[in-house]
Write a protein that holds these residues in place. Sequence first.
Motif, mmCIF file in Angstrom:
data_model
loop_
_atom_site.group_PDB
_atom_site.id
_atom_site.type_symbol
_atom_site.label_atom_id
_atom_site.label_comp_id
_atom_site.label_asym_id
_atom_site.label_seq_id
_atom_site.Cartn_x
_atom_site.Cartn_y
_atom_site.Cartn_z
ATOM 1 N N ALA D 31 -2.907 23.898 33.325
ATOM 2 C CA ALA D 31 -2.071 24.889 32.635
ATOM 3 C C ALA D 31 -1.848 24.489 31.174
ATOM 4 C CB ALA D 31 -0.729 25.036 33.356
ATOM 5 N N ARG D 48 -4.922 35.842 31.579
ATOM 6 C CA ARG D 48 -5.123 34.598 32.344
ATOM 7 C C ARG D 48 -5.256 34.828 33.838
ATOM 8 N NH1 ARG D 48 -1.196 30.932 28.529
ATOM 9 N NH2 ARG D 48 -2.012 31.912 26.630
ATOM 10 N N PRO D 62 -3.632 25.590 38.411
ATOM 11 C CA PRO D 62 -3.063 25.239 37.100
ATOM 12 C C PRO D 62 -2.316 23.902 37.114
ATOM 13 C CG PRO D 62 -2.636 27.557 37.600
ATOM 14 C CD PRO D 62 -3.230 26.952 38.841
#
Lengths: 154, 154, 81, 81
Positions: D31, D48, D62
Amino acid sequence: MARIVVGTEDFDVGAEIAALTAGRTDIGGIGCFVGTVRDTAPGAPEVSALTLEHYPAMTQKALAGIVAEAERRWPLLGCTVVHRVGRMLPGENIVLVLAASAHRQAALDATAFLIDWLKTKAPFWKREDRADGSSGWVEAREADDAAAARWAKA
Amino acid sequence: MARIVVGTEDFDVGAEIAALTAGRTDIGGIGCFVGTVRDTAPGAPEVSALTLEHYPAMTQKALAGIVAEAERRWPLLGCTVVHRVGRMLPGENIVLVLAASAHRQAALDATAFLIDWLKTKAPFWKREDRADGSSGWVEAREADDAAAARWAKA
Amino acid sequence: MIDVLYFAWLRERTGLAEERIALPAGTTTVADLIEMLAARHAAAFANRQTIRCAVNQEFADPSVVLHPGDEVAFFPPVTGG
Amino acid sequence: MIDVLYFAWLRERTGLAEERIALPAGTTTVADLIEMLAARHAAAFANRQTIRCAVNQEFADPSVVLHPGDEVAFFPPVTGG
């Protein structure tokens, strides 16, 4: 035991089945799926060619993992996955899955599992060229996620 | 549209797929099942040969009915059923089912349906010769009835 | 008259692939025919649960009524595929 | 340093098949890396939800922590088969 091939060359289904079953007398059924390029989809322009891109370092690993999972779930006696990459025209072969077992149910279920998982877990991407001159990446289908989710273990 | 063949001759899976898909660009997937003679079953003597008897006047009718039902249930673009009769050795082909559709799910489901129904509704009987010199008619399996019953309409 | 056909172990146990049978007067069902045939071929018809019937090449229940000229086949549960 | 690979429209929108990135001091997750890359490649990382990640050729969430020498790939949902 499994044969996994990724490359630009076409495959010969009869030859792949012959190689899978050669000299074997313990196989009762072979399930098979062949995916081909089609030029028509409702409400979409005609497709003139498909180009398959992949992530080479990951592809073999992902396919081997999918095959290993099928072998864990069903008593398979042989398994083949061939996936083409590069540019293909309508009517051409894209992918072949074979699963052999003593019993047909295992062979058929493993075949469906392999193609469902491959469609959602192996790093291939399709780009289509259209007859109207446009081109674009094919979007993932929710139906494919749903098909793969059928095989989730409780 | 469907090709239905019953006879003593072996079949060539690659050639059958080629015939089914020749000149077509609307097919996205072909499901296939090949049934073969196996010589081993747990707790049973080894099988040295299988002889398939059938009821010729009924066979074509029964297979055509099964194919018509598959075509009613799924949007098929082609369908092939080849079933051999006579004497076959371990490793030899017995039956071939092919189902082509725009989408893989229809092709795979129709393939499973065709072989499940064929196993319980087409008039073929297997007699096995065993390595110990005995022979006898193969008994119907409850698992086959259960597999066919999956496809019953509510 | 009707044609009666036997397949697999029914053919072996009756010793016949085919025979012609005169239908009796009145209504005859598949169940009635089985009773008639069991009198001739006791061993073949001993276990009726394992016998299937087709009339004119379609699977038929015991209640199906037969007509002159019908082709009636008896056989065990199918085992092809 | 880590290697970052892009496939399909992520390759097209970043204009890169591959780039080398220096990991910042401290813990870096997938992330965190996406935030860093989004600053350089705004168009590629705009949506995303449609981006998948693999770390060392395995799908990665992530929250996965990155280490020097990792191969990190970004790509759209797969569409093979």
